[in-house]
Motif scaffolding. Sequence first.
Motif, short mmCIF file in Angstrom:
data_model
loop_
_atom_site.label_atom_id
_atom_site.label_comp_id
_atom_site.label_asym_id
_atom_site.label_seq_id
_atom_site.Cartn_x
_atom_site.Cartn_y
_atom_site.Cartn_z
N LEU B 220 0.84 -1.21 0.00
CA LEU B 220 0.00 0.00 0.00
C LEU B 220 0.87 1.26 0.00
N GLU B 221 1.92 1.21 0.81
CA GLU B 221 2.83 2.36 0.88
C GLU B 221 3.49 2.61 -0.47
N ASN B 222 3.97 1.53 -1.09
CA ASN B 222 4.67 1.67 -2.37
C ASN B 222 3.76 2.17 -3.47
N THR B 223 2.51 1.71 -3.46
CA THR B 223 1.55 2.14 -4.49
C THR B 223 1.28 3.65 -4.36
N ALA B 224 1.03 4.09 -3.14
CA ALA B 224 0.74 5.51 -2.95
C ALA B 224 1.94 6.37 -3.35
N ARG B 225 3.12 5.89 -2.94
CA ARG B 225 4.34 6.61 -3.31
C ARG B 225 4.47 6.72 -4.83
N ALA B 226 4.20 5.63 -5.52
CA ALA B 226 4.33 5.64 -6.99
C ALA B 226 3.34 6.61 -7.62
N HIS B 227 2.11 6.63 -7.10
CA HIS B 227 1.10 7.57 -7.61
C HIS B 227 1.56 9.02 -7.45
N LEU B 228 2.08 9.31 -6.28
CA LEU B 228 2.51 10.69 -6.03
C LEU B 228 3.70 11.06 -6.90
N GLU B 229 4.66 10.15 -6.99
CA GLU B 229 5.86 10.45 -7.78
C GLU B 229 5.49 10.62 -9.25
N ALA B 230 4.55 9.83 -9.71
CA ALA B 230 4.11 9.96 -11.11
C ALA B 230 3.46 11.33 -11.36
N ALA B 231 2.91 11.91 -10.30
CA ALA B 231 2.28 13.23 -10.44
C ALA B 231 3.25 14.36 -10.10
N GLY B 232 4.53 14.02 -9.97
CA GLY B 232 5.52 15.08 -9.80
C GLY B 232 5.93 15.39 -8.37
N TRP B 233 5.47 14.59 -7.43
CA TRP B 233 5.85 14.82 -6.03
C TRP B 233 7.20 14.17 -5.72
N ALA B 234 7.93 14.74 -4.77
CA ALA B 234 9.09 14.08 -4.16
C ALA B 234 8.64 13.62 -2.77
N VAL B 235 8.59 12.31 -2.58
CA VAL B 235 8.00 11.76 -1.35
C VAL B 235 9.09 11.53 -0.30
N ASP B 236 8.95 12.15 0.86
CA ASP B 236 9.89 11.86 1.96
C ASP B 236 9.54 10.52 2.59
N TYR B 237 8.30 10.31 2.93
CA TYR B 237 7.88 9.01 3.46
C TYR B 237 6.36 8.87 3.37
N ILE B 238 5.92 7.64 3.26
CA ILE B 238 4.51 7.28 3.48
C ILE B 238 4.56 6.03 4.33
N GLU B 239 4.01 6.08 5.52
CA GLU B 239 4.16 4.92 6.40
C GLU B 239 2.89 4.67 7.21
N ILE B 240 2.66 3.38 7.47
CA ILE B 240 1.58 2.98 8.36
C ILE B 240 2.22 2.63 9.70
N ARG B 241 1.77 3.32 10.73
CA ARG B 241 2.37 3.14 12.06
C ARG B 241 1.27 2.87 13.09
N HIS B 242 1.71 2.36 14.22
CA HIS B 242 0.78 2.19 15.34
C HIS B 242 0.29 3.58 15.78
N ALA B 243 -1.02 3.72 15.98
CA ALA B 243 -1.59 5.05 16.17
C ALA B 243 -1.12 5.73 17.46
N ASP B 244 -0.80 4.97 18.49
CA ASP B 244 -0.44 5.60 19.76
C ASP B 244 1.07 5.66 19.98
N SER B 245 1.75 4.55 19.75
CA SER B 245 3.20 4.52 20.00
C SER B 245 4.00 5.09 18.83
N LEU B 246 3.36 5.14 17.65
CA LEU B 246 4.05 5.47 16.40
C LEU B 246 5.15 4.48 16.04
N GLU B 247 5.13 3.31 16.67
CA GLU B 247 6.04 2.27 16.21
C GLU B 247 5.53 1.68 14.89
N VAL B 248 6.42 1.04 14.13
CA VAL B 248 6.03 0.45 12.86
C VAL B 248 4.85 -0.49 13.10
#
Lengths: 278, 278
Positions: B220-248
């Motif tokens: 999911l992360e890679n797909t979103a990144r590819a969509h953004l990059e194809a539209a001209g964005w430079a992506v620093d990160y797209i990540e799914i993390r634990h909502a409270d701890s922010l751990e992976v």
Amino acid sequence: MQIIHTIRELREWRKTAGRVAFVPTMGNLHEGHLALVREARQRADHVVVSIFVNRLQFGQGEDFDQYPRTLQQDADKLKGEGVAVVFAPDEKELYPRVEQRYNVEPPHLQNELCGAFRPGHFRGVATVVSKLFNIVQPEVACFGKKDYQQLAIIKGFVADLNVNVEIVPVDTGRASDGLALSSRNQYLSEAERAEAPRLYRELMAMAQAVKGGNLAYAELENTARAHLEAAGWAVDYIEIRHADSLEVAHAGDKNVVILAAARLGKTRLIDNIEVRQD
Amino acid sequence: MQIIHTIRELREWRKTAGRVAFVPTMGNLHEGHLALVREARQRADHVVVSIFVNRLQFGQGEDFDQYPRTLQQDADKLKGEGVAVVFAPDEKELYPRVEQRYNVEPPHLQNELCGAFRPGHFRGVATVVSKLFNIVQPEVACFGKKDYQQLAIIKGFVADLNVNVEIVPVDTGRASDGLALSSRNQYLSEAERAEAPRLYRELMAMAQAVKGGNLAYAELENTARAHLEAAGWAVDYIEIRHADSLEVAHAGDKNVVILAAARLGKTRLIDNIEVRQD
């Protein structure tokens, strides 16, 4: 005098207390602590004394496990001193996650003097005192000059982080032979106890020399170190520093402090003398 | 509404104020900030809004010097919102020594996500918020979920350092096309502004997929990144993390947050969406 063990109860008590003066300790109280308490009592309606042996400020191989826990005797000593609250949390109360993730990080001074021999010690001190200030929310807090570097670091974070607490330094309590009062004195054998005041005598001799205009700081430091080593001490440091910044003193600085840490057998003693000439 | 510039005057005002809710900002206020103010007003007798562009949280080459300073317009916007005090200190007031020697040091999370691209940023945020809390001494403080990692770090130091302030998270304000409100949106050209909502749309698509049971987070992360990059964005990160701890996040975590930072031209935008299923 109430003994309170939880943050919640302390905060509840705090809501209706007026002006509070605070004396943080690790317990095992002696006359030096009582002098802090008496100073605190002059400065507020209520005095809070905390008793907490703070794991965070002990290094590997230090005496955390052996550090004396003497709550009942400590409470007895405080009863006659007009203390309103003894705050004695257990470890889980202050470190519920075990790990302390966020710390108050001091600058390089934390790695000098005692910090060079006790990595992480002053971070642990700054962090726990910061926590205790946030819990007790005192107007005033009293600290002994015996732990001079600790006092400097506490003054530092209070100023830099805009902590709304007035820090009151209190002169070092001493035995009649000059030895600075310390919980660790009880570790000394009889022979070591008889030898221990030499540390203060050497600092006094240096202070006299500095007052007399001697600017050869390195030579003074080396002489005192040689005297102590000849008497069987292992010297961690003896240094002349600027009294306020604790930066290395330059010849001609008006206000200096002479600080030392040295070991007699297994016991590490520290002491210092300020020389103020401004 | 008073505008106060000094710590001394703010503390003086604070003595007689009752319950205070606090909204720290860097100024250049938009509807997102006003939502924080309205939330604050529900929670206390008095609302204090600080306006301070904090040099400590800007890195080398970031937009500290260019960051808009618009105190008069900001004050005008706050006048109708029932704000008691705007606290607008200058740099010397908060950093009288220029150098900040003592810092609130967050754990490794400060070097992940946005922190990986902005070294020192979250230390600067934690430190200035800690300073402002010590000055304003609010009962409650409101922070936007837009800066999700910032919110996590503030919650973290408040818990770990026993800061007696309730932290209230406020939902991200959005333009009608979904773009998260941000001071930096004004840097966007017309074409960039039209493109900008794609970031939110990609996060929404990911959130829908996660809600639908898709556990292939990396894909999911890679797909979103590819969509953004194809539209001209430079992506620093797209990540799914634990909502409270922010751990992976691990497959099966009930509560996650999907966070992204990406640049359109010279403008760096961030956004996030929480997915809570517990």
